[in-house]
Write an enzyme that holds these catalytic residues in place. Structure first.
Site, PDB file in Angstrom:
ATOM      1  N   MET A  76       0.800  -1.225   0.000  1.00 32.08           N
ATOM      2  CA  MET A  76       0.000   0.000   0.000  1.00 32.08           C
ATOM      3  C   MET A  76       0.834   1.277   0.000  1.00 32.08           C
ATOM      4  SD  MET A  76      -2.826  -1.308  -0.323  1.00 32.08           S
ATOM      5  CE  MET A  76      -3.333  -3.007  -0.207  1.00 32.08           C
ATOM      6  N   CYS A  77       2.149   1.155  -0.114  1.00 38.35           N
ATOM      7  CA  CYS A  77       3.009   2.336  -0.180  1.00 38.35           C
ATOM      8  C   CYS A  77       2.944   2.979  -1.562  1.00 38.35           C
ATOM      9  CB  CYS A  77       4.460   1.974   0.119  1.00 38.35           C
ATOM     10  SG  CYS A  77       4.778   1.755   1.860  1.00 38.35           S
ATOM     11  N   HIS A  78       2.968   4.292  -1.577  1.00 34.34           N
ATOM     12  CA  HIS A  78       3.007   5.036  -2.836  1.00 34.34           C
ATOM     13  C   HIS A  78       4.423   5.021  -3.398  1.00 34.34           C
ATOM     14  CE1 HIS A  78      -0.564   6.657  -0.840  1.00 34.34           C
ATOM     15  NE2 HIS A  78      -1.019   6.894  -2.056  1.00 34.34           N
ATOM     16  N   MET A 113       7.845   4.917   5.796  1.00 31.64           N
ATOM     17  CA  MET A 113       8.077   3.517   5.402  1.00 31.64           C
ATOM     18  C   MET A 113       9.399   3.378   4.656  1.00 31.64           C
ATOM     19  SD  MET A 113       5.693   2.091   6.930  1.00 31.64           S
ATOM     20  CE  MET A 113       6.215   0.472   6.457  1.00 31.64           C
ATOM     21  N   ASP A 128      24.246 -10.115   6.787  1.00 30.48           N
ATOM     22  CA  ASP A 128      24.655 -10.999   5.694  1.00 30.48           C
ATOM     23  C   ASP A 128      26.166 -11.012   5.503  1.00 30.48           C
ATOM     24  OD1 ASP A 128      24.250 -12.671   3.312  1.00 30.48           O
ATOM     25  OD2 ASP A 128      24.901 -10.873   2.224  1.00 30.48           O
TER      26      ASP A 128
END
Length: 159
Positions: A76-78, A113, A128
């Site tokens: 739902m992020c733009h 976000m 990593d």
């Protein structure tokens, strides 16, 4: 807290929030996380003695790339044109590396976000690159530190 849930349509199904009518403004968000590791791991990161290369340079690049691709990862992020992304690193000289992402745009919606995604991917990159020598690293305390701009105004964590 806002009473209205804006990510649901009239049928109660998920939707991307419509920001068409919102004013364009400068938006800034800062997010942070901490990686707890063995003292030797932190020492090797700082001395550039990790076999996979310059851990902080690679993590910084990964965080920047992640911020730019947040809308591909979080449904739902733009999709936003970012005007700035930076990742900074501070250590406690013992066993903790704290990462902070700062993300900026001039747009109709914020970049919280993007900042949270950037800092998490940067931290995962550190993991990593160092996991062969320290599988027990913990990524912890991820949160939004501050956000500026937009209708909801200025937010500072803990205030």
């Amino acid at each position: 807290m806002a009473d209205e849930l804006t990510h649901f349509n009239g049928q109660g199904r998920a939707k991307m929030v419509d920001v068409t009518e919102k004013a364009v403004s400068k938006r800034v968000a800062l997010a942070t996380t901490t990686i707890i590791m063995q003292a030797e791991t932190l020492k090797r990161i700082k001395e550039g003695k990790v076999k996979k290369g310059d851990v902080l340079a690679v993590a910084q690049t990964a965080g920047i790339m992640a911020a730019k691709r947040t809308s591909e990862l979080i449904p739902m992020c733009h999709l936003l044109p970012l005007s700035g992304v930076d990742i900074s690193f501070v250590d406690n000289e013992v066993d903790r590396l704290t990462l902070t992402a700062t993300v900026k745009t001039v747009n109709q919606t914020g970049v919280e976000m993007e900042a949270l995604t950037a800092v998490q991917i940067a931290a995962l990159t550190v993991y990593d690159m160092c996991k062969a020598m320290d599988r027990g690293m913990r990524i912890t305390e991820c949160h939004l530190v501050e956000k500026m701009g937009g209708k909801s105004g200025h937010f500072v964590y803990g205030e």
